[in-house]
Design a protein around this motif. Structure first.
Motif, mmCIF file in Angstrom:
data_model
loop_
_atom_site.group_PDB
_atom_site.id
_atom_site.type_symbol
_atom_site.label_atom_id
_atom_site.label_comp_id
_atom_site.label_asym_id
_atom_site.label_seq_id
_atom_site.Cartn_x
_atom_site.Cartn_y
_atom_site.Cartn_z
ATOM 1 N N ILE A 238 0.700 -0.829 0.139
ATOM 2 C CA ILE A 238 0.005 -0.303 -0.080
ATOM 3 C C ILE A 238 0.480 1.025 -0.295
ATOM 4 C CG2 ILE A 238 -2.064 -1.445 1.418
ATOM 5 C CD1 ILE A 238 -1.100 0.051 4.238
ATOM 6 N N GLY A 239 1.720 1.073 0.231
ATOM 7 C CA GLY A 239 3.249 2.225 0.341
ATOM 8 C C GLY A 239 2.508 3.384 -0.965
ATOM 9 N N ALA A 240 2.382 2.745 -1.928
ATOM 10 C CA ALA A 240 2.581 3.705 -3.238
ATOM 11 C C ALA A 240 1.114 4.056 -3.181
ATOM 12 C CB ALA A 240 2.150 2.599 -4.564
ATOM 13 N N HIS A 241 0.257 4.476 -2.574
ATOM 14 C CA HIS A 241 -0.884 5.625 -2.222
ATOM 15 C C HIS A 241 -0.759 7.195 -2.197
ATOM 16 C CE1 HIS A 241 -1.803 4.456 2.054
ATOM 17 N NE2 HIS A 241 -1.405 5.274 1.892
ATOM 18 N N HIS A 242 0.760 6.774 -1.457
ATOM 19 C CA HIS A 242 1.515 7.985 -0.700
ATOM 20 C C HIS A 242 1.962 9.168 -2.372
ATOM 21 C CE1 HIS A 242 2.490 8.838 3.558
ATOM 22 N NE2 HIS A 242 2.019 6.789 2.665
ATOM 23 N N MET A 243 1.650 8.128 -3.325
ATOM 24 C CA MET A 243 1.867 9.034 -4.689
ATOM 25 C C MET A 243 0.732 8.644 -5.640
ATOM 26 S SD MET A 243 5.899 7.778 -5.837
ATOM 27 C CE MET A 243 5.328 6.124 -5.354
ATOM 28 N N LEU A 244 -0.640 8.692 -5.259
ATOM 29 C CA LEU A 244 -1.981 9.528 -6.543
ATOM 30 C C LEU A 244 -1.222 10.208 -6.722
ATOM 31 C CD1 LEU A 244 -4.600 7.763 -4.508
ATOM 32 C CD2 LEU A 244 -2.707 6.078 -5.701
ATOM 33 N N HIS A 245 -2.174 10.094 -8.118
ATOM 34 C CA HIS A 245 -2.274 11.716 -9.611
ATOM 35 C C HIS A 245 -0.676 12.059 -9.153
ATOM 36 C CE1 HIS A 245 -5.952 11.534 -7.793
ATOM 37 N NE2 HIS A 245 -5.493 12.083 -6.790
ATOM 38 N N GLY A 246 0.484 11.278 -9.638
ATOM 39 C CA GLY A 246 1.613 11.335 -9.758
ATOM 40 C C GLY A 246 2.073 10.462 -10.803
ATOM 41 N N PRO A 247 3.737 10.964 -11.275
ATOM 42 C CA PRO A 247 4.014 10.414 -12.517
ATOM 43 C C PRO A 247 4.263 8.867 -12.242
ATOM 44 C CG PRO A 247 5.313 11.457 -11.611
ATOM 45 C CD PRO A 247 4.916 11.848 -11.017
ATOM 46 N N GLN A 248 3.154 7.882 -12.113
ATOM 47 C CA GLN A 248 3.582 6.298 -11.976
ATOM 48 C C GLN A 248 2.398 5.988 -12.633
ATOM 49 O OE1 GLN A 248 2.977 4.760 -8.338
ATOM 50 N NE2 GLN A 248 1.604 5.972 -7.047
ATOM 51 N N SER A 249 2.840 5.212 -13.035
ATOM 52 C CA SER A 249 1.730 4.288 -13.661
ATOM 53 C C SER A 249 -0.243 3.755 -12.894
ATOM 54 C CB SER A 249 2.209 2.107 -13.805
ATOM 55 O OG SER A 249 3.201 2.418 -14.809
ATOM 56 N N GLN A 250 -0.606 3.331 -13.858
ATOM 57 C CA GLN A 250 -1.995 3.763 -13.243
ATOM 58 C C GLN A 250 -2.605 2.513 -12.635
ATOM 59 O OE1 GLN A 250 -4.846 5.950 -12.638
ATOM 60 N NE2 GLN A 250 -3.227 7.803 -13.245
ATOM 61 N N TRP A 251 -2.572 1.533 -12.952
ATOM 62 C CA TRP A 251 -2.374 0.301 -11.980
ATOM 63 C C TRP A 251 -1.652 -0.249 -11.334
ATOM 64 C CZ3 TRP A 251 1.762 -3.076 -10.647
ATOM 65 C CH2 TRP A 251 2.844 -3.036 -11.347
ATOM 66 N N LEU A 252 -0.437 0.604 -10.692
ATOM 67 C CA LEU A 252 0.541 0.812 -9.270
ATOM 68 C C LEU A 252 -0.353 1.286 -8.288
ATOM 69 C CD1 LEU A 252 2.673 -0.365 -7.549
ATOM 70 C CD2 LEU A 252 4.284 1.672 -8.593
ATOM 71 N N GLN A 253 -1.362 2.584 -9.166
ATOM 72 C CA GLN A 253 -1.539 3.148 -7.916
ATOM 73 C C GLN A 253 -3.491 2.787 -7.527
ATOM 74 O OE1 GLN A 253 -2.520 7.364 -9.627
ATOM 75 N NE2 GLN A 253 -0.971 7.756 -11.021
ATOM 76 N N THR A 254 -4.086 1.726 -8.567
ATOM 77 C CA THR A 254 -4.808 1.084 -8.193
ATOM 78 C C THR A 254 -4.502 0.039 -7.830
ATOM 79 O OG1 THR A 254 -6.230 1.515 -10.185
ATOM 80 C CG2 THR A 254 -6.714 -0.822 -9.423
ATOM 81 N N THR A 255 -3.617 -0.596 -7.728
ATOM 82 C CA THR A 255 -3.102 -1.779 -6.542
ATOM 83 C C THR A 255 -2.999 -1.398 -5.072
ATOM 84 O OG1 THR A 255 -1.989 -2.482 -8.480
ATOM 85 C CG2 THR A 255 -1.451 -3.519 -6.137
ATOM 86 N N SER A 256 -2.349 -0.564 -4.492
ATOM 87 C CA SER A 256 -2.080 0.714 -3.443
ATOM 88 C C SER A 256 -3.576 0.555 -2.832
ATOM 89 C CB SER A 256 -1.574 1.255 -3.639
ATOM 90 O OG SER A 256 -1.956 2.942 -4.314
ATOM 91 N N ILE A 257 -4.283 1.505 -4.165
ATOM 92 C CA ILE A 257 -5.757 1.378 -3.108
ATOM 93 C C ILE A 257 -6.773 0.330 -3.254
ATOM 94 C CG2 ILE A 257 -8.445 2.062 -4.217
ATOM 95 C CD1 ILE A 257 -6.743 4.450 -6.295
ATOM 96 N N VAL A 258 -6.539 -0.632 -3.566
ATOM 97 C CA VAL A 258 -7.341 -1.731 -3.537
ATOM 98 C C VAL A 258 -7.114 -1.995 -2.073
ATOM 99 C CG1 VAL A 258 -7.573 -4.027 -4.244
ATOM 100 C CG2 VAL A 258 -8.078 -2.900 -5.940
ATOM 101 N N PHE A 259 -5.134 -2.645 -2.324
ATOM 102 C CA PHE A 259 -5.115 -2.465 -0.720
ATOM 103 C C PHE A 259 -5.256 -2.052 0.534
ATOM 104 C CE2 PHE A 259 -2.900 -5.768 -3.805
ATOM 105 C CZ PHE A 259 -2.254 -7.702 -3.228
ATOM 106 N N SER A 260 -5.143 -1.172 0.387
ATOM 107 C CA SER A 260 -5.307 -0.248 1.638
ATOM 108 C C SER A 260 -6.921 -0.171 1.571
ATOM 109 C CB SER A 260 -5.577 1.834 0.723
ATOM 110 O OG SER A 260 -4.218 1.474 0.693
ATOM 111 N N ILE A 261 -7.950 -0.201 0.862
ATOM 112 C CA ILE A 261 -8.698 -0.931 1.683
ATOM 113 C C ILE A 261 -8.961 -2.017 2.253
ATOM 114 C CG2 ILE A 261 -11.015 -1.313 0.939
ATOM 115 C CD1 ILE A 261 -10.697 1.576 0.411
ATOM 116 N N TRP A 262 -8.767 -3.252 2.048
ATOM 117 C CA TRP A 262 -8.444 -4.615 2.332
ATOM 118 C C TRP A 262 -7.846 -3.967 3.746
ATOM 119 C CZ3 TRP A 262 -6.380 -8.040 -1.938
ATOM 120 C CH2 TRP A 262 -7.883 -8.410 -3.471
ATOM 121 N N LEU A 263 -6.608 -3.675 4.051
ATOM 122 C CA LEU A 263 -6.753 -3.382 5.623
ATOM 123 C C LEU A 263 -7.305 -2.974 6.148
ATOM 124 C CD1 LEU A 263 -3.787 -3.036 6.723
ATOM 125 C CD2 LEU A 263 -4.445 -0.117 6.836
#
Length: 452
Positions: A238-263
């Motif tokens: 879930i660490g990548a949710h700190h970089m949402l809306h940044g210059p990183q792949s959308q799939w990585l942002q979505t993955t971090s969001i999904v696991f953050s909710i599963w927390l």
């Protein structure tokens, strides 16, 4: 491990109050480059995270792991060696930061080397942790009881996960490709510093001390295992949710969001289990200050983790990211949750170690009340002020055309949104003073328990 940790808690909070004035209320009130915010803020962060919280949790693990294993510590000489090596290297590294030794990565500021490379500080800190981990792991391997209580599971997880996380954040970050990949590695370390180090250490202590103080068995052993294995599976992603809306792949942002909710899964199981344990002997809550610290630590854990999951949602993150809301969130995690766990554990462990009752229950009551009041006040003003910041920034940055955007820019400058935070920062400083006064009561109480 516990006595110096308590000293650094007091010193770290005092430094935090100084920074709140020096950096925010009256910038550069004390002149000189060594007192600038960018130089002393990492010192405060590393004192309260490493010299206080991590060291206190290590001391508490020395306390309960042998008891749950039914064996004495595997090697007291090795423990003494790791203890001295830990304090010498971490203290030297942290207090060198104002002199320009910063490694340059958030929460990994400790320098690789000092004295022109002659003192390999981070390697020595790693050696101190490795000897600590080896000692406790061997104690658990040679345990008397075949069945492992949940605190031992969390302790074992901590020893493995901390080792891996430390290597990634302090060494592997330089091996990664420069750019967004290296930043992603850094945020893996930053978030798992909480998720895979302080969380399992704190929950190991909570699962030991809450049933012990409440004098009741843990509410549900199966539920405790669900919490452990789900956090082992979920948290690392879930660490990548700190970089949402940044210059990183959308799939990585979505993955971090999904696991953050599963927390939510491990959090709700832990909270249900620990509060259910307290409920089995509720009158003890009113009688025991340590149990109150631990119980409120569980409540703060619920709030901060629910808040963290919601912050990972794109639209919420767009509003609160980079504001004081995030500062309040991190303070509730390290202060409201895990420091409360550590304080409750120390209140129980020190009298047992020295064979004397706590010196003053009244002083412990004052400590709890002042710390709780100051913490809640600090969290509230940071969240409200941070949300206000986010709303102002959203208003400032709107516009369908450049002309509209420029008009908003002239009406409400970015600096104006910062100036508007001054009153909130005043209240934050007052809250910090309440916490500091309560912590002084804590230190005096423990000192007199040991010495009187």
């Amino acid at each position: 491990m516990l006595y110096p940790a308590l000293f650094f808690l007091v010193f770290g909070l005092l430094l935090g109050i100084f920074i709140s004035y020096q950096g925010f209320l009256s910038p550069n009130f004390v002149p000189g480059k060594y007192f600038q915010f960018g130089r002393i803020r990492p010192v405060h962060v590393n004192i309260v995270t490493i010299l206080w919280l991590l060291a206190a949790d290590m001391g508490l693990m020395y306390f309960f792991v042998p008891r749950l294993s039914g064996r004495p510590l595997w090697s007291e000489k090795l423990a003494t060696f790791s203890c001295y090596l830990w304090w010498i290297t971490t203290t030297l590294a942290i207090f060198s930061l104002p002199f320009g030794t910063n490694f340059g990565w958030e929460y990994a500021e400790l320098p690789l080397t000092l004295a022109r490379g002659w003192i390999p500080l981070k390697f020595l800190i790693g050696l101190a942790w490795a000897t600590f981990a080896l000692n406790l792991m061997m104690t658990m391997i040679q345990r008397k009881y075949e069945q492992m209580y949940v605190s031992l599971w969390y302790a074992m997880g901590t020893l493995i996960w901390t080792t891996f996380t430390f290597i990634v954040g302090n060494f592997a970050v330089l091996w990664a490709t420069q750019g967004i990949t290296r930043v992603n590695v850094s945020f893996f370390y930053i978030h798992n510093l909480v998720g895979l180090i302080y969380t399992p250490m704190g929950l190991a202590a909570a699962y030991y001390f809450i049933p012990k103080i409440a004098n009741t068995p843990v509410s549900n052993h199966r539920l405790s295992m669900v919490g452990f294995w789900s956090i082992a599976f979920v948290y690392a992603w879930i660490g990548a949710h700190h970089m949402l809306h940044g210059p990183q792949s959308q799939w990585l942002q979505t993955t971090s969001i999904v696991f953050s909710i599963w927390l939510i899964i491990p959090v709700w199981t832990v909270v249900q289990n620990l509060l259910g344990t307290v409920r089995l002997n509720w009158p003890m809550y009113r009688q025991s200050v340590p149990l109150r610290f631990l119980t409120f630590g569980v409540l703060f854990y619920l709030i901060v983790c629910f808040q963290g999951s919601m912050q990972a949602l794109r639209h919420v993150n767009e509003m609160v990211s980079k504001t004081d809301w995030i500062i309040g969130h991190s303070h509730m995690s390290l202060l409201g949750t895990f420091s409360f766990f550590a304080m409750g554990g120390i209140y129980f462990a020190i009298p047992k170690i020295v064979g004397r009752p706590l010196w003053s229950n009244k002083m412990a009551e004052w400590h709890f009340n002042l710390t709780l009041a100051g913490s809640v006040l600090m969290f509230a003003v940071l969240w409200i002020g941070g949300l206000r910041q986010g709303l102002q920034w959203a208003s400032w940055a709107t516009g369908n055309t450049f002309v509209e955007f420029r008009a908003h820019l002239n009406q409400l400058s970015f600096m104006h949104t910062i100036v508007g935070m001054h009153n909130w920062w005043v209240v934050r400083s007052i809250a910090g003073m309440l916490i500091f006064i309560g912590t002084c009561f804590f230190a005096v109480n423990i000192f007199n328990t040991v010495k009187k």
